[in-house]
Scaffold this active site. Sequence first.
Site, mmCIF file in Angstrom:
data_model
loop_
_atom_site.group_PDB
_atom_site.id
_atom_site.type_symbol
_atom_site.label_atom_id
_atom_site.label_comp_id
_atom_site.label_asym_id
_atom_site.label_seq_id
_atom_site.Cartn_x
_atom_site.Cartn_y
_atom_site.Cartn_z
ATOM 1 N N HIS B 10 -2.883 -23.051 -38.605
ATOM 2 C CA HIS B 10 -3.820 -23.364 -39.680
ATOM 3 C C HIS B 10 -4.351 -22.109 -40.360
ATOM 4 O O HIS B 10 -4.925 -22.195 -41.452
ATOM 5 C CB HIS B 10 -5.017 -24.148 -39.127
ATOM 6 C CG HIS B 10 -4.722 -25.590 -38.878
ATOM 7 N ND1 HIS B 10 -3.902 -26.030 -37.864
ATOM 8 C CD2 HIS B 10 -5.125 -26.711 -39.529
ATOM 9 C CE1 HIS B 10 -3.833 -27.342 -37.888
ATOM 10 N NE2 HIS B 10 -4.566 -27.783 -38.894
HETATM 11 N N1 LIG Z 1 -1.612 -37.813 -33.795
HETATM 12 C C1 LIG Z 1 -2.184 -38.619 -34.705
HETATM 13 N N2 LIG Z 1 -1.740 -39.873 -34.876
HETATM 14 C C2 LIG Z 1 -2.307 -40.673 -35.797
HETATM 15 N N3 LIG Z 1 -3.325 -40.300 -36.593
HETATM 16 C C3 LIG Z 1 -3.798 -39.075 -36.450
HETATM 17 C C4 LIG Z 1 -3.261 -38.160 -35.518
HETATM 18 N N4 LIG Z 1 -3.932 -36.996 -35.629
HETATM 19 C C5 LIG Z 1 -4.842 -37.170 -36.591
HETATM 20 N N5 LIG Z 1 -4.770 -38.428 -37.090
HETATM 21 C C6 LIG Z 1 -5.570 -39.007 -38.159
HETATM 22 O O1 LIG Z 1 -5.855 -37.993 -39.097
HETATM 23 C C7 LIG Z 1 -7.224 -38.031 -39.435
HETATM 24 C C8 LIG Z 1 -7.705 -36.642 -39.800
HETATM 25 O O2 LIG Z 1 -7.057 -36.242 -40.963
HETATM 26 P P1 LIG Z 1 -7.324 -34.810 -41.622
HETATM 27 O O3 LIG Z 1 -8.780 -34.513 -41.563
HETATM 28 O O4 LIG Z 1 -6.715 -34.853 -42.977
HETATM 29 O O5 LIG Z 1 -6.507 -33.843 -40.713
HETATM 30 P P2 LIG Z 1 -6.949 -32.596 -39.801
HETATM 31 O O6 LIG Z 1 -7.390 -33.151 -38.492
HETATM 32 O O7 LIG Z 1 -5.698 -31.799 -39.706
HETATM 33 O O8 LIG Z 1 -8.047 -31.877 -40.514
HETATM 34 C C9 LIG Z 1 -7.906 -38.607 -38.212
HETATM 35 O O9 LIG Z 1 -9.105 -39.255 -38.582
HETATM 36 C C10 LIG Z 1 -6.881 -39.577 -37.665
HETATM 37 O O10 LIG Z 1 -6.993 -40.858 -38.205
HETATM 38 MG MG LIG Z 2 -7.967 -29.935 -41.294
#
Ligand SMILES: Nc1ncnc2c1ncn2[C@@H]1O[C@H](COP(=O)(O)OP(=O)(O)O)[C@@H](O)[C@H]1O
Ligand SMILES: [Mg+2]
Lengths: 125, 125, 205, 205
Positions: B10
């Site tokens: 990241h």
């Molecule tokens: N392994 C996974 N399988 C399904 N959904 C996931 C997974 N990891 C994260 N998510 C979904 O992604 C969402 C977060 O998205 P986002 O904030 O865009 O990503 P990040 O966590 O990379 O910042 C979570 O609320 C969840 O619903």
């Molecule tokens: Mg993020």
Amino acid sequence: MTVGIVIVSHSAALAAGVVEVAAAMAPDVVLVAAGGFDGGLGTDIDLVSNGIAAAQGGDGVVLLYDIGSAKMVADLAVEMLGDPEQAAVVDAPLVEGAVASAVAAQGGATLDEVLSAAASALNLE
Amino acid sequence: MTVGIVIVSHSAALAAGVVEVAAAMAPDVVLVAAGGFDGGLGTDIDLVSNGIAAAQGGDGVVLLYDIGSAKMVADLAVEMLGDPEQAAVVDAPLVEGAVASAVAAQGGATLDEVLSAAASALNLE
Amino acid sequence: MGCDARSVAAAVVAAAGVVGEHRDELVRLDQAMGDADHGENLRRGFGFVVSALDESTPDTPGAVLKLVASVLISKVGGAAGPLFGTSFLRAAGAVGAAEELTPELVSAALGAALGGVVARGKAELGDKTMVDALAPAASARGADIPTLLTAAAIAADAGAESTIPLVARKGRASYLGERAIGHLDPGARSVALLLRSFANSAMGL
Amino acid sequence: MGCDARSVAAAVVAAAGVVGEHRDELVRLDQAMGDADHGENLRRGFGFVVSALDESTPDTPGAVLKLVASVLISKVGGAAGPLFGTSFLRAAGAVGAAEELTPELVSAALGAALGGVVARGKAELGDKTMVDALAPAASARGADIPTLLTAAAIAADAGAESTIPLVARKGRASYLGERAIGHLDPGARSVALLLRSFANSAMGL
Ligand SMILES: Nc1ncnc2c1ncn2[C@@H]1O[C@H](COP(=O)(O)OP(=O)(O)O)[C@@H](O)[C@H]1O
Ligand SMILES: [Mg+2]
Ligand SMILES: Nc1ncnc2c1ncn2[C@@H]1O[C@H](COP(=O)(O)OP(=O)(O)O)[C@@H](O)[C@H]1O
Ligand SMILES: [Mg+2]
Ligand SMILES: [Mg+2]
Ligand SMILES: [Mg+2]
């Protein structure tokens, strides 16, 4: 206050990057990068000792390290404090452990709780 | 040639720092940092795909990742190649796995050998 | 002439010279199994040690060793910093406030130095580290300091050579697995170089 | 009027508007359990989707979905990028080259989307992720597309709400342990928002 965190690395960029990634989930935690030595790769006990002081808010400091001498320097810096309540080195994967520690600290965990969060970091994703 | 390595993170600083630390023990290995997104924190599939291309010397590429979407983006980039011989994502602690991978690759290990070196990285110090 | 603070400081300065002469050799050894910095780490660290001793010679052997320790700990950015640093610190503790070293104190210092390296790095004999040179050196005996240190240097040399066929289980070289076989451990080599230099200094006393 | 490429594109543009309106809400949800970027990740990604659709409307529903997928994959820097991206890609595969969507194709697309998210993220039902909204939505049935999508939206809403008492076992929120309890999963919320918007678009057809 929360538990503070010091990232001990051979690389200034690596330590700064770990701090950046962990801080994204722990806005209230003091995370200090203690990476690099003399402008290049290496570990620097003075950076680490100053890092502990900067991260200390009264609730203790957790140190994570990358490889080899980073652990030894972290241990030395903690021993030099002469008080095991103040800071502890945790044996955990650096990036994963730092995120787990930071999130635990953000949630108000104690030093011991942060240490165990870090130690179980690899089981999370 | 040796197996190439891509560090998916990241953070641009984190990826660059991991490359720096791993390269110190693997001067002949192509290590590519694929960190950050759009100038900030995040994962960037284009950086990863270009990274794989840059690290590919014919013997395969190993990808390591930090947390969450970094693994998914690495998987996606590898799937898009459509050839499992070309690149593989390894589930290992990022820093420790990167050093182990780089050292194995430096020693002329095959893709499979690099993958198992990375996977057992945490037992080393 | 006895082995007072001034002679210990002179022995350290002489050892710094030896480290400088062997810088490239130590770099090459660390290149084969590590990150190629051991020679420069030590050359630089001992350079700062010499400067520190130039500025002030502490007035007991223990104080000299303690100064060496603190400079190495803060001025060496690799494993050799905390490891040699801790060993000199423990050696300083072992000789205490004595005005002159005796064979017994030197022997105690070597034992304490070994204890420090083991406490810091957790390596055991046969892990292909500086412990493999320092452990046999710490077992050396002698009726006078030159004899004792010569025996220690010989033991350290043999111990360093003994690392060649080993696989490393501590330090960066542990990442190499079987590929470490056939290479002399750089840290074991520098322990042997330091002890040889100390023995030579002691003979010239 | 049938559900052709143009209506699918219009539905995506409308959904992008909804995502923009809910940006701050999604940021707040992700702030409680993650890194506070989910709303901005999606707003930005769907902004690029709208630009891409402005430039060229692909000529089948499947081609629209595929364009959405590739834009989200390359323009969203968080988990939502590969997850929504893979789901739209699989949905595109499910509807194939059809000129118009049928309820059967929409149902197949939702099932494929779920399969894509699960393949990409390995989450199971109850892991407090977007799967908890998408899985019940994919089971919804209806004789026509508006009815089907409305049922899917209702199911997704309920599924999203069901994440509140859960501990997260995938994604960043899994680092929070028990502290995730009491919070709505941001990704589940955005699935519900998208499906509600698609249902609304379908009703206007
Ligand atoms: N392994 C996974 N399988 C399904 N959904 C996931 C997974 N990891 C994260 N998510 C979904 O992604 C969402 C977060 O998205 P986002 O904030 O865009 O990503 P990040 O966590 O990379 O910042 C979570 O609320 C969840 O619903
Ligand atoms: Mg993020
Ligand atoms: N855990 C340890 N215990 C004992 N000695 C060690 C340990 N780790 C490394 N060493 C010694 O340190 C030497 C390498 O020193 P140096 O190159 O200065 O450090 P680095 O590996 O940090 O670059 C090795 O040859 C070995 O003898
Ligand atoms: Mg070295
Ligand atoms: Mg080094
Ligand atoms: Mg997020």
